[in-house]
Scaffold this motif. Structure first.
Motif, mmCIF file in Angstrom:
data_model
loop_
_atom_site.group_PDB
_atom_site.id
_atom_site.type_symbol
_atom_site.label_atom_id
_atom_site.label_comp_id
_atom_site.label_asym_id
_atom_site.label_seq_id
_atom_site.Cartn_x
_atom_site.Cartn_y
_atom_site.Cartn_z
ATOM 1 N N GLN A 174 4.089 13.533 2.415
ATOM 2 C CA GLN A 174 4.583 12.339 1.715
ATOM 3 C C GLN A 174 4.832 12.874 -0.034
ATOM 4 O OE1 GLN A 174 2.253 8.812 2.353
ATOM 5 N NE2 GLN A 174 3.513 7.597 1.060
ATOM 6 N N GLY A 204 -2.869 7.049 -3.801
ATOM 7 C CA GLY A 204 -1.701 8.049 -3.521
ATOM 8 C C GLY A 204 -2.223 9.570 -3.678
ATOM 9 N N ASP A 205 -3.417 9.789 -4.357
ATOM 10 C CA ASP A 205 -4.206 11.023 -4.533
ATOM 11 C C ASP A 205 -4.509 11.671 -3.230
ATOM 12 O OD1 ASP A 205 -5.857 8.905 -4.160
ATOM 13 O OD2 ASP A 205 -7.634 10.076 -5.254
ATOM 14 N N LEU A 212 2.505 1.880 -3.391
ATOM 15 C CA LEU A 212 1.500 2.259 -4.445
ATOM 16 C C LEU A 212 1.371 3.824 -4.157
ATOM 17 C CD1 LEU A 212 -0.859 -0.775 -4.383
ATOM 18 C CD2 LEU A 212 0.454 0.039 -6.236
ATOM 19 N N GLN A 213 1.051 3.976 -2.990
ATOM 20 C CA GLN A 213 0.847 5.418 -2.469
ATOM 21 C C GLN A 213 1.945 6.324 -2.868
ATOM 22 O OE1 GLN A 213 -0.967 6.788 1.019
ATOM 23 N NE2 GLN A 213 -2.190 4.486 1.491
ATOM 24 N N ALA A 214 3.185 5.975 -2.776
ATOM 25 C CA ALA A 214 4.262 6.697 -3.000
ATOM 26 C C ALA A 214 4.556 7.108 -4.374
ATOM 27 C CB ALA A 214 5.628 5.700 -2.461
ATOM 28 N N THR A 215 3.637 6.534 -5.219
ATOM 29 C CA THR A 215 3.873 6.982 -6.605
ATOM 30 C C THR A 215 3.091 8.277 -6.705
ATOM 31 O OG1 THR A 215 1.702 5.979 -7.145
ATOM 32 C CG2 THR A 215 3.604 4.370 -7.452
ATOM 33 N N GLY A 216 2.024 8.585 -5.794
ATOM 34 C CA GLY A 216 1.552 9.927 -5.807
ATOM 35 C C GLY A 216 0.281 9.774 -6.497
ATOM 36 N N TYR A 217 -0.276 8.571 -7.236
ATOM 37 C CA TYR A 217 -1.100 8.553 -7.928
ATOM 38 C C TYR A 217 -2.457 7.787 -7.287
ATOM 39 C CZ TYR A 217 1.501 10.714 -11.846
ATOM 40 O OH TYR A 217 1.977 11.547 -12.532
ATOM 41 N N ASP A 218 -3.503 7.676 -7.817
ATOM 42 C CA ASP A 218 -4.405 7.118 -7.321
ATOM 43 C C ASP A 218 -4.631 5.782 -8.036
ATOM 44 O OD1 ASP A 218 -7.079 5.917 -7.263
ATOM 45 O OD2 ASP A 218 -8.075 7.752 -7.755
ATOM 46 N N VAL A 219 -4.399 4.465 -7.267
ATOM 47 C CA VAL A 219 -4.313 3.331 -7.757
ATOM 48 C C VAL A 219 -5.472 2.705 -8.490
ATOM 49 C CG1 VAL A 219 -5.117 2.019 -5.812
ATOM 50 C CG2 VAL A 219 -3.231 1.143 -7.220
ATOM 51 N N VAL A 278 8.081 12.066 -2.367
ATOM 52 C CA VAL A 278 7.960 11.672 -3.714
ATOM 53 C C VAL A 278 8.591 12.437 -4.704
ATOM 54 C CG1 VAL A 278 6.645 10.781 -5.335
ATOM 55 C CG2 VAL A 278 6.090 10.129 -3.239
ATOM 56 N N ASP A 287 0.829 -1.252 0.118
ATOM 57 C CA ASP A 287 -0.164 0.019 0.000
ATOM 58 C C ASP A 287 0.868 1.188 -0.007
ATOM 59 O OD1 ASP A 287 -2.336 1.510 -0.181
ATOM 60 O OD2 ASP A 287 -3.112 0.861 1.902
#
Lengths: 390, 107
Positions: free
Chosen positions: B101, B94-95, A223-230, B105, A220
């Motif tokens: 955080q 992530g959004d 995935l969050q570290a990509t900064g995008y909505d999975v 990134v 988790d």
């Protein structure tokens, strides 16, 4: 031979294979062409090619090496030829030595050492040809079913997956574990989201329980570290076509395929699945090709791909048996359907019937019947990478 | 008799999975545990997709397998198609990550 036995190929390391492959392994992208050309020439030789093996950080090097070694020393592998380009971070000679330690024939070819690809190709073909001939002379002998490891993966899941085919798959894997003393292995850690607490409760001890929860949290975080909505990646478009709405729904359905029995351990991607009887988890992504490649490296003899919409997902070293409970899929893609159990979902058959359908196919396949994907020469190979290249 | 082609996994679920095509306007009987519930289908729903079997308010939890599969992003009356257009996931978002955080990134 009795019901507790199958006909397999005995190895010096104590494992027993259900196939007798000669594999040709590339250690870096620059050896891939030589490997593919050699495998085209030698009957039944399996090429293992990939874009990795150089400019990788240590954790990725270990993972690449472990995965390649896993295929070269798989129970279904008779022998292996390793092809390297030059001096690389994944060392071809070292890999060939580690393969030989399991008693398998192995050879190491280096393109630079051979003064180019033509000589390297010739040496690879000669070596693989000799192994393939020797392998063909080996006979199947009766072997205990407890030697078998059952891999499980889902593919193009839909809402029928958790309601039907995963139930038959779970019943079959637990039949191998409980009735015959074999092993099972499932994977796809990001597809535990939403069911991770219940799953972790099945761990045999607190240590394994914590490890399961930590690995789910790690995914988790990644995935969050990509900064995008999975939600842009999961569920996949084909999952959504099949009615799956969120990763949680996909996960809760996906976990049905593991049944509800105890979990012995969660192991690293591509690591050898322990020999003790029971159910294991391998920490892999939900990406089917990467996940199946990892479980194959772990030494699963065969894999049941439990699919909703039908899928080409398969592996050349570890035969894949595809089961669906979606009546539309069985009709739309018959070449992706080894076992159709949709009558248990929309007809009058029971899940015990569905389990028997799958089990009978498994028994045939471990004794030598080729699966649809084997007959069609379908196979994908994709090692999961952890970090960036350097 | 409840319609066997409408599957509710756990009695606490507020959605059912359609194992046949549903047509807008038809009235169906859904088996929920030992009970039976009558639902009017609000719109056509294809095989494998879900319908709400009770009124679900915006923000409420969508429950299947007795667990949360996300939250309603709008009011979903009983009989309505439940899918990506009116439900959102709560994982790997992530959004929604906090500024600190996001900063890590971007560095």
């Amino acid at each position: 031979m009795n019901d507790n036995q199958f006909l397999g190929y005995e190895r010096d390391d104590g494992s027993v294979g259900i196939r007798n492959h000669t594999v040709i392994v590339s250690t870096a992208p620059y050896a891939n062409d030589t490997v593919k050309r050699a495998a085209d020439i030698v009957e039944d030789a399996i090429p293992i090619t990939h874009p990795l093996g150089r400019c990788q950080t240590k954790p990725d090097v270990f993972q690449t090496y472990r995965t390649l070694l896993g295929y070269a020393t798989h129970p279904n592998t008779y022998g292996a030829v390793v092809v390297a380009h030059a001096g690389e971070i994944v060392d071809g000679d070292e890999l060939a030595e580690d393969i030989a330690e399991t008693g398998r024939p192995s050879d190491s070819v280096n393109i630079h050492r051979e003064k180019g690809v033509m000589n390297a190709l010739k040496r690879t073909v000669n070596s693989a040809q000799e192994m393939a001939q020797d392998a063909s002379a080996q006979k199947r002998v009766p072997s205990d079913m407890s030697n078998l490891t059952f891999g499980i993966n889902c593919a193009t899941s839909d809402t029928t997956s958790g309601l039907c085919q995963h139930k038959a798959t779970a019943n079959a894997v637990w039949r191998l574990i409980d009735d015959y003393g074999g092993r099972g292995c499932f994977a796809e850690t990001p597809e535990f989201f939403g069911g991770e607490n219940e799953l972790s409760e099945r761990a045999v001890n607190d240590e394994v329980k914590q490890e399961i929860l930590e690995r789910v949290e790690h995914w988790d975080d990644r995935l969050q570290a990509t900064g995008y909505d999975v939600r842009g990646a999961q569920p996949t478009p084909d999952n959504m076509d099949g009615g799956l709405t969120t990763i949680e729904e996909k996960s809760l359905g996906a976990l049905v395929k593991s049944g509800d029995g105890p979990i012995q351990d969660i192991i690293d991607y591509g690591a050898k699945i322990p020999r003790d009887s029971g159910m294991y988890i391998m920490d892999t992504p939900g990406h089917g090709a990467e996940s199946v490649t990892g479980i194959g490296a772990g030494g699963a003899h065969f894999m049941v791909i439990s699919t909703g919409q039908g899928h080409t997902l398969s592996n050349a070293v570890m035969p894949t048996i595809k089961i669906t409970g979606n009546p539309g899929s069985a009709e739309r893609v018959p070449e992706e359907t080894d076992v159709d159990v949709s009558e248990a979902l929309v007809g009058d058959e029971s899940f015990d019937w569905a389990t028997d359908q799958l089990w009978d196919e498994i028994v045939d396949v471990v004794n030598g019947k080729v699966t649809l994907s084997e007959a069609l020469g379908e196979s994908q190979f994709a090692i999961h990478r952890i970090g960036p290249s350097t | 008799m409840p319609d066997r082609y409408l599957q509710v996994v756990e009695p606490t679920d507020n959605v059912a999975t359609a194992l046949r095509e549903l047509e807008a306007g038809e009235t169906v009987s859904v088996g929920v545990g030992d009970e039976e519930r009558t639902v009017e289908i609000a719109e056509d729903v294809i095989f494998g997709h879900k319908i709400a079997i009770e009124d679900i308010a915006s923000g409420e939890t969508i429950t299947k397998y007795g667990k949360s599969i996300g939250n309603a992003t709008e009011d979903i009356p009983a009989g309505t198609w439940v899918h990506v257009h009116n439900v959102e996931s709560n994982y790997g978002r992530g959004d929604l990550a906090d500024d600190e955080q996001a900063k890590v990134v971007s560095e």
